[in-house]
Motif scaffolding. Structure first.
Motif, PDB file in Angstrom:
ATOM      1  N   ALA A  26       0.864  -1.185   0.000  1.00 45.36           N
ATOM      2  CA  ALA A  26       0.000   0.000   0.000  1.00 45.36           C
ATOM      3  C   ALA A  26       0.899   1.232   0.000  1.00 45.36           C
ATOM      4  CB  ALA A  26      -0.916   0.012   1.220  1.00 45.36           C
ATOM      5  N   GLY A  27       0.338   2.385  -0.458  1.00 46.33           N
ATOM      6  CA  GLY A  27       1.068   3.657  -0.438  1.00 46.33           C
ATOM      7  C   GLY A  27       2.291   3.678  -1.319  1.00 46.33           C
ATOM      8  N   ALA A  28       2.252   2.961  -2.444  1.00 45.69           N
ATOM      9  CA  ALA A  28       3.427   2.861  -3.318  1.00 45.69           C
ATOM     10  C   ALA A  28       3.854   4.206  -3.891  1.00 45.69           C
ATOM     11  CB  ALA A  28       3.144   1.875  -4.455  1.00 45.69           C
ATOM     12  N   ALA A  29       2.924   5.166  -3.939  1.00 43.54           N
ATOM     13  CA  ALA A  29       3.256   6.467  -4.508  1.00 43.54           C
ATOM     14  C   ALA A  29       4.198   7.270  -3.601  1.00 43.54           C
ATOM     15  CB  ALA A  29       1.985   7.281  -4.762  1.00 43.54           C
ATOM     16  N   ALA A  30       4.364   6.849  -2.346  1.00 42.38           N
ATOM     17  CA  ALA A  30       5.178   7.613  -1.394  1.00 42.38           C
ATOM     18  C   ALA A  30       6.445   6.867  -1.004  1.00 42.38           C
ATOM     19  CB  ALA A  30       4.356   7.945  -0.156  1.00 42.38           C
TER      20      ALA A  30
ATOM     21  N   GLY B 244      -7.792   0.979  10.843  1.00 43.99           N
ATOM     22  CA  GLY B 244      -7.947   2.264  10.149  1.00 43.99           C
ATOM     23  C   GLY B 244      -7.531   3.433  11.030  1.00 43.99           C
ATOM     24  N   PRO B 245      -8.138   3.585  12.245  1.00 46.10           N
ATOM     25  CA  PRO B 245      -7.701   4.662  13.151  1.00 46.10           C
ATOM     26  C   PRO B 245      -6.229   4.546  13.536  1.00 46.10           C
ATOM     27  CG  PRO B 245      -9.834   3.787  13.828  1.00 46.10           C
ATOM     28  CD  PRO B 245      -9.341   2.896  12.732  1.00 46.10           C
ATOM     29  N   TYR B 246      -5.739   3.310  13.685  1.00 40.70           N
ATOM     30  CA  TYR B 246      -4.333   3.081  14.021  1.00 40.70           C
ATOM     31  C   TYR B 246      -3.424   3.689  12.950  1.00 40.70           C
ATOM     32  CZ  TYR B 246      -0.011   0.302  14.513  1.00 40.70           C
ATOM     33  OH  TYR B 246       1.294  -0.107  14.630  1.00 40.70           O
ATOM     34  N   LEU B 247      -3.741   3.421  11.688  1.00 45.62           N
ATOM     35  CA  LEU B 247      -2.933   3.941  10.586  1.00 45.62           C
ATOM     36  C   LEU B 247      -2.998   5.466  10.523  1.00 45.62           C
ATOM     37  CD1 LEU B 247      -2.617   4.861   7.409  1.00 45.62           C
ATOM     38  CD2 LEU B 247      -1.114   3.075   8.242  1.00 45.62           C
ATOM     39  N   HIS B 248      -4.190   6.022  10.747  1.00 43.93           N
ATOM     40  CA  HIS B 248      -4.332   7.478  10.696  1.00 43.93           C
ATOM     41  C   HIS B 248      -3.509   8.148  11.804  1.00 43.93           C
ATOM     42  CE1 HIS B 248      -7.189   7.811   7.436  1.00 43.93           C
ATOM     43  NE2 HIS B 248      -7.975   6.878   7.993  1.00 43.93           N
ATOM     44  N   ARG B 249      -3.450   7.527  13.000  1.00 45.68           N
ATOM     45  CA  ARG B 249      -2.626   8.083  14.074  1.00 45.68           C
ATOM     46  C   ARG B 249      -1.149   8.117  13.670  1.00 45.68           C
ATOM     47  NH1 ARG B 249      -6.160   5.044  17.374  1.00 45.68           N
ATOM     48  NH2 ARG B 249      -4.682   3.302  17.537  1.00 45.68           N
ATOM     49  N   LEU B 250      -0.719   7.032  13.020  1.00 45.52           N
ATOM     50  CA  LEU B 250       0.682   6.975  12.588  1.00 45.52           C
ATOM     51  C   LEU B 250       0.983   8.023  11.518  1.00 45.52           C
ATOM     52  CD1 LEU B 250       1.209   3.101  12.371  1.00 45.52           C
ATOM     53  CD2 LEU B 250       1.782   4.658  14.257  1.00 45.52           C
TER      54      LEU B 250
ATOM     55  N   LEU C 198       5.406   2.013   7.286  1.00 39.96           N
ATOM     56  CA  LEU C 198       5.030   0.979   8.253  1.00 39.96           C
ATOM     57  C   LEU C 198       5.444  -0.379   7.713  1.00 39.96           C
ATOM     58  CD1 LEU C 198       3.476   0.106  10.845  1.00 39.96           C
ATOM     59  CD2 LEU C 198       1.437  -0.069   9.399  1.00 39.96           C
ATOM     60  N   GLY C 199       6.196  -1.125   8.501  1.00 32.97           N
ATOM     61  CA  GLY C 199       6.522  -2.513   8.153  1.00 32.97           C
ATOM     62  C   GLY C 199       5.619  -3.448   8.972  1.00 32.97           C
ATOM     63  N   PHE C 200       4.829  -4.249   8.282  1.00 30.90           N
ATOM     64  CA  PHE C 200       3.852  -5.115   8.984  1.00 30.90           C
ATOM     65  C   PHE C 200       4.261  -6.569   8.803  1.00 30.90           C
ATOM     66  CE2 PHE C 200      -0.059  -7.210  10.053  1.00 30.90           C
ATOM     67  CZ  PHE C 200      -0.689  -6.364  10.963  1.00 30.90           C
ATOM     68  N   GLY C 201       4.560  -7.220   9.937  1.00 31.06           N
ATOM     69  CA  GLY C 201       4.966  -8.621   9.882  1.00 31.06           C
ATOM     70  C   GLY C 201       3.765  -9.555   9.829  1.00 31.06           C
ATOM     71  N   VAL C 202       3.723 -10.460   8.860  1.00 29.19           N
ATOM     72  CA  VAL C 202       2.617 -11.414   8.708  1.00 29.19           C
ATOM     73  C   VAL C 202       3.092 -12.810   9.121  1.00 29.19           C
ATOM     74  CG1 VAL C 202       1.529 -10.077   6.871  1.00 29.19           C
ATOM     75  CG2 VAL C 202       3.210 -11.819   6.271  1.00 29.19           C
ATOM     76  N   GLY C 203       2.094 -13.662   9.455  1.00 28.44           N
ATOM     77  CA  GLY C 203       2.409 -15.039   9.794  1.00 28.44           C
ATOM     78  C   GLY C 203       2.387 -15.313  11.280  1.00 28.44           C
ATOM     79  N   LEU C 204       2.221 -14.250  12.097  1.00 28.60           N
ATOM     80  CA  LEU C 204       2.128 -14.445  13.557  1.00 28.60           C
ATOM     81  C   LEU C 204       0.701 -14.097  14.003  1.00 28.60           C
ATOM     82  CD1 LEU C 204       5.579 -13.063  14.736  1.00 28.60           C
ATOM     83  CD2 LEU C 204       4.848 -15.441  14.574  1.00 28.60           C
ATOM     84  N   GLY C 205       0.432 -12.857  14.299  1.00 25.22           N
ATOM     85  CA  GLY C 205      -0.918 -12.465  14.713  1.00 25.22           C
ATOM     86  C   GLY C 205      -1.874 -12.387  13.554  1.00 25.22           C
TER      87      GLY C 205
ATOM     88  N   VAL D 168      -1.661  -8.694   5.738  1.00 25.48           N
ATOM     89  CA  VAL D 168      -1.896  -7.326   6.187  1.00 25.48           C
ATOM     90  C   VAL D 168      -3.397  -7.047   6.116  1.00 25.48           C
ATOM     91  CG1 VAL D 168      -1.362  -4.889   5.817  1.00 25.48           C
ATOM     92  CG2 VAL D 168       0.367  -6.622   5.305  1.00 25.48           C
ATOM     93  N   PRO D 169      -4.019  -6.589   7.224  1.00 25.32           N
ATOM     94  CA  PRO D 169      -5.465  -6.343   7.242  1.00 25.32           C
ATOM     95  C   PRO D 169      -5.898  -5.362   6.157  1.00 25.32           C
ATOM     96  CG  PRO D 169      -4.584  -6.319   9.462  1.00 25.32           C
ATOM     97  CD  PRO D 169      -3.408  -6.361   8.543  1.00 25.32           C
ATOM     98  N   GLU D 170      -7.043  -5.647   5.556  1.00 26.09           N
ATOM     99  CA  GLU D 170      -7.551  -4.831   4.461  1.00 26.09           C
ATOM    100  C   GLU D 170      -7.842  -3.407   4.920  1.00 26.09           C
ATOM    101  OE1 GLU D 170      -8.580  -3.845   0.619  1.00 26.09           O
ATOM    102  OE2 GLU D 170      -7.621  -5.660   1.383  1.00 26.09           O
ATOM    103  N   THR D 171      -8.399  -3.258   6.130  1.00 24.51           N
ATOM    104  CA  THR D 171      -8.722  -1.903   6.616  1.00 24.51           C
ATOM    105  C   THR D 171      -7.462  -1.050   6.753  1.00 24.51           C
ATOM    106  OG1 THR D 171      -8.658  -2.813   8.867  1.00 24.51           O
ATOM    107  CG2 THR D 171     -10.828  -2.575   7.835  1.00 24.51           C
ATOM    108  N   LEU D 172      -6.348  -1.662   7.105  1.00 24.04           N
ATOM    109  CA  LEU D 172      -5.091  -0.927   7.215  1.00 24.04           C
ATOM    110  C   LEU D 172      -4.605  -0.506   5.833  1.00 24.04           C
ATOM    111  CD1 LEU D 172      -2.197  -1.631   9.617  1.00 24.04           C
ATOM    112  CD2 LEU D 172      -1.668  -1.275   7.215  1.00 24.04           C
ATOM    113  N   LEU D 173      -4.759  -1.406   4.842  1.00 27.98           N
ATOM    114  CA  LEU D 173      -4.314  -1.089   3.485  1.00 27.98           C
ATOM    115  C   LEU D 173      -5.131   0.059   2.893  1.00 27.98           C
ATOM    116  CD1 LEU D 173      -3.843  -4.703   2.060  1.00 27.98           C
ATOM    117  CD2 LEU D 173      -2.088  -3.148   2.921  1.00 27.98           C
TER     118      LEU D 173
END
Length: 538
Positions: free
Chosen positions: A20-24, A64-70, A78-85, A89-94
């Motif tokens: 996500a956010g490839a333009a930046a 969504g609110p988490y990403l907006h705060r960041l 943001l680096g999001f590690g997958v395969g644990l929790g 990557v959650p769709e709402t975050l993307l």
């Protein structure tokens, strides 16, 4: 250019993927931070690459609110590690990331966070080394420009190196050099910022942040005194590289300004020596005209001005006069002379009313000094204008006038213009000679008393208060003055004669003490030309 998200994405053996956010991807990374808290923003300063697995966020709607705060905290990515929790990557975050333009990197489960931190640290170190190397090369170029072209070369090199524009000003914010030349048009809007920087002192600097550029204002100082300002525009904003370049530029310009100031002191000294000769007619007319023209003056429209103050304020007054002439870009020469217990700062400049008004402003705000303005004359009348200015200053000091024009002293004009300097000196000796002889070794007590008495129109209380003596002491002094001069101070004629003698006393005559050694006029001409040539080459 700093380390970017795109460079982090390209780190080998980590298999990072932008989701996500490839333009930046050009966002610059200042540091790497790891956090699993729901709100890590209190521990962020902006520009970080934040690594997380999102373990503390169970409800997908909270991403969504988490990403907006960041994003609000100025996160670089943001680096999001997958395969644990979370298996992905959650769709709402993307969605929120694309909406805010914040890059999100997917980190596979087998990619160690420490490897990412080390990789970014290595990139930052390499970037720092590259920045230092580039800045060193730039400072070498600035030094070469300084050696080849002086201040103008430095300003041009700074502007070209940073890809913006640069202006060198004096302490009054008047343009000395600008590159490109049209950059000088930007200065008027920046005057309030420059003045605020000047008020804060030589150790301060300030920035004006715009949408497309940052304007940085640096004071230039040497020997603890402010010499001017460097005003620079940096496209996109200041970074470590531009700050290093500007630090080198400020150092070089400060040295150049001090060198120019030192050369200016030498030039002023040479001109002072020559002016001392001109005031007393000790230079041939043709040579005198060469000097006047070399000083940027019209030989047909000159005026002498004399500032008068007590000896304790002489050095400060001289500095203030020379600074005023520099800031107001007035042509001419200045010399300091002693006249009894007073100091005269004599200025030869053009005869315009504008210049007269400029010189008058200094006397208006300096209560310790008065100014006398002489006649407007051609070169052969310089001595006449000087004597007129000296007399006007004497009148101003006695009558407590900040500025006195000789043109306004009609009675004194008739006396001085009708008599030769030698005749005036004879008049002073006849009227005040015995009093002056009495005062020798007594610091001029009786003459000063007479001057104060006549200046206060014979008012005893006011005179005693100024002199700091009792009325009985004052009366005893005045009785002694009457006996020594042979004049009755109750007589209006006697007072007039004494008053005129006091005004004529101290007229500009050969034999006054001139600050500095007076060089022979031809030698001064040669030295003056050499210093002017040195200044022109800067």
């Amino acid at each position: 250019m700093g380390v970017t998200i795109e460079q982090v994405l390209a780190l080998p053996d980590l298999n990072l993927r932008v989701v996500a956010g490839a333009a930046a991807l050009g966002n610059e990374v200042r540091w790497v931070h790891v956090s699993e808290t729901v709100d890590p923003t209190p521990w962020l300063r902006g520009g970080e690459l934040l690594l997380t697995t999102g373990l503390q966020i169970e409800d997908p709607k909270q991403f969504g609110p988490y990403l907006h705060r960041l994003a609000d905290a100025g996160l670089a990515g943001l680096g999001f590690g997958v395969g644990l929790g979370h298996p992905e990557v959650p769709e709402t975050l993307l969605v929120a990331a694309d909406e805010r333009g914040l890059p999100v990197l997917e980190i596979p489960v087998d990619a160690p966070y420490v490897a990412i931190s080390e990789g970014v640290s290595n990139l930052l170190a390499a970037e720092r080394r590259d920045t230092i190397a580039r800045a060193f090369d730039a400072q070498q170029a600035l030094t070469a420009a300084a050696l080849e072209s002086g201040r103008g070369g430095i300003i041009t090199a700074i502007a070209n190196t940073l890809g913006g524009w640069a202006i060198l000003t004096d302490t009054s914010a008047a343009v000395v050099r600008a590159w490109p030349p049209e950059a000088a048009e930007r200065l008027p809007t920046l005057l309030p910022d420059i003045m605020r920087t000047r008020e804060r002192g030589i150790r301060s600097s300030s920035s004006v942040i715009g949408l497309h550029e940052s304007i940085v204002i640096h004071p230039l100082e040497a020997r603890g005194r402010m010499r001017g300002f460097l005003v620079t525009a940096i496209p996109g904003g200041a970074d470590d590289y531009s700050r290093m370049v500007l630090a080198g530029g400020v150092a070089l310009l400060s040295l150049e300004m001090e060198r120019s100031h030192a050369a200016g002191r030498q030039l002023r000294r040479l001109r002072a020596d020559t002016l001392a000769h001109l005031l007393h007619g000790a230079v041939e007319l043709q040579v005198a005209r060469q000097h006047v023209v070399g000083w940027g003056l019209d030989p047909g429209a000159l005026r002498a001005a004399v500032y008068l103050c007590d000896a304790g304020h002489g050095s400060l007054l001289y500095e203030q006069v020379t600074e005023l002439m520099s800031e107001a870009d007035l042509s001419g020469a200045v010399v300091t002379q002693t006249a009894g217990r007073n100091i005269r700062v004599v200025v030869l400049t053009d005869g315009s009313e504008q210049t007269g008004a400029t010189l008058s402003r200094l006397a208006s705000v300096r209560p310790a000094a008065v100014l006398g303005l002489g006649d407007v004359v051609s070169t052969e009348g310089i001595g006449q204008s000087y004597r007129a200015a000296a007399h006007a200053a004497e009148v101003g000091q006695v009558e407590r006038r900040a500025v006195t024009r000789f043109d306004d002293l009609e009675t004194l004009q008739m006396l001085l213009r009708a008599q030769s300097p030698q005749a005036l000196a004879s008049f002073v000796r006849r009227v005040l000679g015995q009093l002056q002889q009495h005062d020798r070794g007594r610091e001029g007590t009786l003459k000063a008393t007479l001057r104060a008495f006549l200046a206060h129109n014979g008012h005893w209380n006011e005179t005693a208060a100024e002199l700091g003596v009792h009325r009985h002491t004052l009366r005893a002094r005045m009785d002694r003055i009457e006996r020594i001069t042979g004049r009755n101070l109750d007589s209006a004629y006697a007072r007039m004669e004494l008053w005129l003698a006091l005004l004529a006393d101290g007229a500009a005559e050969p034999g006054e003490d001139v600050a500095g050694d007076v060089a022979a006029a031809p030698e001064a001409i040669a030295g003056d030309a050499e210093v002017i040539q040195a200044l022109d080459n800067q």
